[in-house]
Design a protein around this motif. Structure first.
Motif, mmCIF file in Angstrom:
data_model
loop_
_atom_site.group_PDB
_atom_site.id
_atom_site.type_symbol
_atom_site.label_atom_id
_atom_site.label_comp_id
_atom_site.label_asym_id
_atom_site.label_seq_id
_atom_site.Cartn_x
_atom_site.Cartn_y
_atom_site.Cartn_z
ATOM 1 N N THR A 79 0.769 -1.156 0.008
ATOM 2 C CA THR A 79 -0.037 0.111 -0.079
ATOM 3 C C THR A 79 0.975 1.186 -0.083
ATOM 4 O O THR A 79 1.948 1.134 0.594
ATOM 5 C CB THR A 79 -1.010 0.069 1.248
ATOM 6 O OG1 THR A 79 -0.093 -0.076 2.290
ATOM 7 C CG2 THR A 79 -1.928 -1.187 1.209
ATOM 8 N N HIS A 80 0.364 2.420 -0.667
ATOM 9 C CA HIS A 80 0.933 3.650 -0.928
ATOM 10 C C HIS A 80 0.162 4.847 -0.465
ATOM 11 O O HIS A 80 -0.823 4.573 -0.813
ATOM 12 C CB HIS A 80 1.589 3.771 -2.049
ATOM 13 C CG HIS A 80 2.206 2.690 -2.607
ATOM 14 N ND1 HIS A 80 3.690 2.572 -2.609
ATOM 15 C CD2 HIS A 80 1.829 1.661 -3.404
ATOM 16 C CE1 HIS A 80 4.172 1.383 -3.228
ATOM 17 N NE2 HIS A 80 3.003 0.757 -3.727
ATOM 18 N N TYR A 81 0.478 5.674 0.635
ATOM 19 C CA TYR A 81 -0.332 6.883 0.674
ATOM 20 C C TYR A 81 0.719 7.970 0.446
ATOM 21 O O TYR A 81 2.095 8.106 0.389
ATOM 22 C CB TYR A 81 -0.531 7.040 2.073
ATOM 23 C CG TYR A 81 -1.388 5.710 2.545
ATOM 24 C CD1 TYR A 81 -2.872 5.855 2.617
ATOM 25 C CD2 TYR A 81 -0.868 4.593 2.839
ATOM 26 C CE1 TYR A 81 -3.696 4.967 2.978
ATOM 27 C CE2 TYR A 81 -1.759 3.521 3.041
ATOM 28 C CZ TYR A 81 -3.076 3.880 3.448
ATOM 29 O OH TYR A 81 -4.147 2.630 3.589
ATOM 30 N N PRO A 82 0.074 9.311 0.179
ATOM 31 C CA PRO A 82 1.131 10.663 -0.199
ATOM 32 C C PRO A 82 1.904 11.024 0.734
ATOM 33 O O PRO A 82 3.121 11.632 0.902
ATOM 34 C CB PRO A 82 -0.113 11.549 -0.562
ATOM 35 C CG PRO A 82 -1.232 10.810 -0.806
ATOM 36 C CD PRO A 82 -1.310 9.560 -0.123
ATOM 37 N N ASP A 83 1.441 10.457 2.252
ATOM 38 C CA ASP A 83 2.312 10.877 3.386
ATOM 39 C C ASP A 83 3.373 9.824 3.828
ATOM 40 O O ASP A 83 3.738 9.785 4.933
ATOM 41 C CB ASP A 83 1.254 11.273 4.593
ATOM 42 C CG ASP A 83 0.659 10.031 4.873
ATOM 43 O OD1 ASP A 83 0.673 9.257 4.493
ATOM 44 O OD2 ASP A 83 -0.425 10.517 5.881
ATOM 45 N N HIS A 84 3.623 8.805 2.848
ATOM 46 C CA HIS A 84 4.615 7.880 3.075
ATOM 47 C C HIS A 84 4.154 6.803 3.912
ATOM 48 O O HIS A 84 5.102 5.849 4.331
ATOM 49 C CB HIS A 84 5.855 8.379 3.411
ATOM 50 C CG HIS A 84 6.226 9.462 2.609
ATOM 51 N ND1 HIS A 84 6.899 9.249 1.304
ATOM 52 C CD2 HIS A 84 6.754 10.722 2.797
ATOM 53 C CE1 HIS A 84 7.090 10.527 0.722
ATOM 54 N NE2 HIS A 84 7.137 11.321 1.662
ATOM 55 N N TYR B 185 -3.415 4.866 -2.340
ATOM 56 C CA TYR B 185 -4.678 5.528 -1.695
ATOM 57 C C TYR B 185 -4.061 7.369 -1.583
ATOM 58 O O TYR B 185 -3.198 7.713 -1.381
ATOM 59 C CB TYR B 185 -4.658 5.017 -0.256
ATOM 60 C CG TYR B 185 -5.201 3.695 -0.148
ATOM 61 C CD1 TYR B 185 -6.681 3.432 -0.216
ATOM 62 C CD2 TYR B 185 -4.544 2.464 -0.084
ATOM 63 C CE1 TYR B 185 -7.012 2.225 0.067
ATOM 64 C CE2 TYR B 185 -4.689 1.516 -0.185
ATOM 65 C CZ TYR B 185 -6.012 1.194 0.053
ATOM 66 O OH TYR B 185 -6.459 -0.234 0.031
ATOM 67 N N ASP B 186 -5.303 8.076 -1.371
ATOM 68 C CA ASP B 186 -5.033 9.589 -1.228
ATOM 69 C C ASP B 186 -5.263 9.678 0.579
ATOM 70 O O ASP B 186 -5.234 8.603 1.256
ATOM 71 C CB ASP B 186 -6.068 10.331 -1.970
ATOM 72 C CG ASP B 186 -7.545 10.090 -1.500
ATOM 73 O OD1 ASP B 186 -7.553 9.579 -0.394
ATOM 74 O OD2 ASP B 186 -8.450 10.458 -2.299
ATOM 75 N N PRO C 117 -7.427 7.659 14.513
ATOM 76 C CA PRO C 117 -6.312 8.188 13.482
ATOM 77 C C PRO C 117 -6.191 6.918 12.383
ATOM 78 O O PRO C 117 -5.728 5.916 12.942
ATOM 79 C CB PRO C 117 -5.284 8.708 14.173
ATOM 80 C CG PRO C 117 -5.818 9.139 15.570
ATOM 81 C CD PRO C 117 -6.910 8.053 15.822
ATOM 82 N N PRO C 118 -6.496 7.240 10.912
ATOM 83 C CA PRO C 118 -6.223 5.850 10.252
ATOM 84 C C PRO C 118 -4.723 5.826 10.060
ATOM 85 O O PRO C 118 -3.860 6.744 9.842
ATOM 86 C CB PRO C 118 -6.945 6.670 9.048
ATOM 87 C CG PRO C 118 -6.949 8.088 9.049
ATOM 88 C CD PRO C 118 -6.757 8.488 10.431
ATOM 89 N N ARG C 119 -4.496 4.497 10.174
ATOM 90 C CA ARG C 119 -2.928 4.176 9.922
ATOM 91 C C ARG C 119 -2.835 3.231 8.619
ATOM 92 O O ARG C 119 -2.104 3.416 7.877
ATOM 93 C CB ARG C 119 -2.505 3.183 11.016
ATOM 94 C CG ARG C 119 -1.104 2.691 10.928
ATOM 95 C CD ARG C 119 -0.580 1.990 12.296
ATOM 96 N NE ARG C 119 0.626 1.461 12.045
ATOM 97 C CZ ARG C 119 1.528 1.080 13.009
ATOM 98 N NH1 ARG C 119 0.953 1.123 14.444
ATOM 99 N NH2 ARG C 119 2.765 0.568 12.862
ATOM 100 N N GLU C 120 -3.840 2.478 8.217
ATOM 101 C CA GLU C 120 -3.961 1.765 7.233
ATOM 102 C C GLU C 120 -5.407 1.596 6.956
ATOM 103 O O GLU C 120 -6.085 0.647 7.606
ATOM 104 C CB GLU C 120 -3.225 0.377 7.370
ATOM 105 C CG GLU C 120 -3.305 -0.651 6.350
ATOM 106 C CD GLU C 120 -2.617 -0.229 4.978
ATOM 107 O OE1 GLU C 120 -3.463 0.385 4.222
ATOM 108 O OE2 GLU C 120 -1.250 -0.289 4.936
#
Length: 272
Positions: free
Chosen positions: A15-20, A85-86, A219-222
């Motif tokens: 998985t990838h998010y813009p905030d790393h 993901y965004d 707070p979402p982590r994954e």
């Protein structure tokens, strides 16, 4: 409670998010939903094909409560997903390699034929032949529920449309529900659970809202697997006699805890 047989993939995900945030994790709706059922006090068996790289999974202590008797090992690599993901947790891109999951439809049809009295949940995701699976379940009068995965939801909903009124429960997110409304008369659907990220999840019976629950803030982590956790928890609690409202409240809370917790690790093979 009776066992829930979960037809779906087990995969190796990145998985990838813009905030790393993100990284490698064990994924696939079959295992995530089964784990949620077991965590809620139920019994579940993934109906899946394990690749050579995950053949040791049934021996991993993290999953000792899961019934692996409905799984088979394929010759080759497991399914892999690369998920982007965004920041809001919405999936924006996915790359897939189905690997041994190409054999899932044939395996699932054989399993249904041998266990026509079991209760089923169908994770409607590629490469599963949803029409063949749902036709078999309806012909054998099996109790079943279904869910979808947004990147393939439009095609899968259209493929499943004729059999959805016979499903006990459908799980969709808000975007998938809009697709559902375009294809099926939602007043014919027995029960639909509609989630919307951190906003209220609702239950609709024959088109009418009958319950709602707002997920507790975490707070979402994954976010990957939140829907599977919600569905597994809801189905397990309803099977144990919980009311719809209570099952929905507990399921949204479980999904909220899931997004704040570390993802499922990929268990290392046991040494001989």
């Amino acid at each position: 409670m009776e066992r829930l047989d979960v037809i779906g993939n087990i995969s190796l995900d990145v998985t990838h998010y813009p905030d790393h945030r993100g990284g490698s994790r064990l994924g696939g709706a079959a295992v995530l939903l089964a784990v949620a059922v077991v965590s809620a006090g139920g019994r579940a068996a993934p109906v899946c094909v394990l690749g050579d790289d995950l053949a040791h999974l049934p021996l991993a202590p993290e999953f000792e409560g899961v019934d692996w008797s409905a799984s088979v090992q394929g010759d080759g690599a497991s399914t892999t997903f690369d998920l982007q993901y965004d920041l809001e947790g919405d999936l924006v891109a996915v790359r897939s390699n189905y690997g041994v999951a190409d054999g899932l439809t044939a395996h699932a049809l054989r399993h249904i034929g041998r266990h026509p009295r079991d209760t089923y949940h169908v994770c409607c995701r590629r490469p599963l032949d949803v029409e063949a699976i749902l036709r078999q379940l309806v012909q054998r009068r099996c109790a079943f529920s279904v869910d979808f995965f947004l990147p393939s939801a439009e095609a899968m909903i259209r493929a499943a449309a004729a059999w959805l009124p016979m499903a006990k429960t459908l799980f969709v997110n808000a975007a998938e529900y809009r697709l559902l409304e375009q294809v099926v008369d939602t007043s014919t659907l027995r029960e639909v659970i509609v989630t919307d990220g951190p906003r209220a999840a609702v239950v609709r019976h024959l088109g009418q809202q009958s319950a709602s629950a707002v997920p507790p803030p975490h707070p979402p982590r994954e976010v990957a697997g939140a829907g599977d956790t919600l569905a597994g928890t809801f189905l397990a609690l309803r099977a144990q006699g919980a009311t719809t409202a209570l099952a929905l409240a507990e399921a949204t809370a479980a999904a909220s805890r899931h997004v704040a917790a570390p993802p499922l690790p990929i268990p290392a093979p046991r040494r001989a």
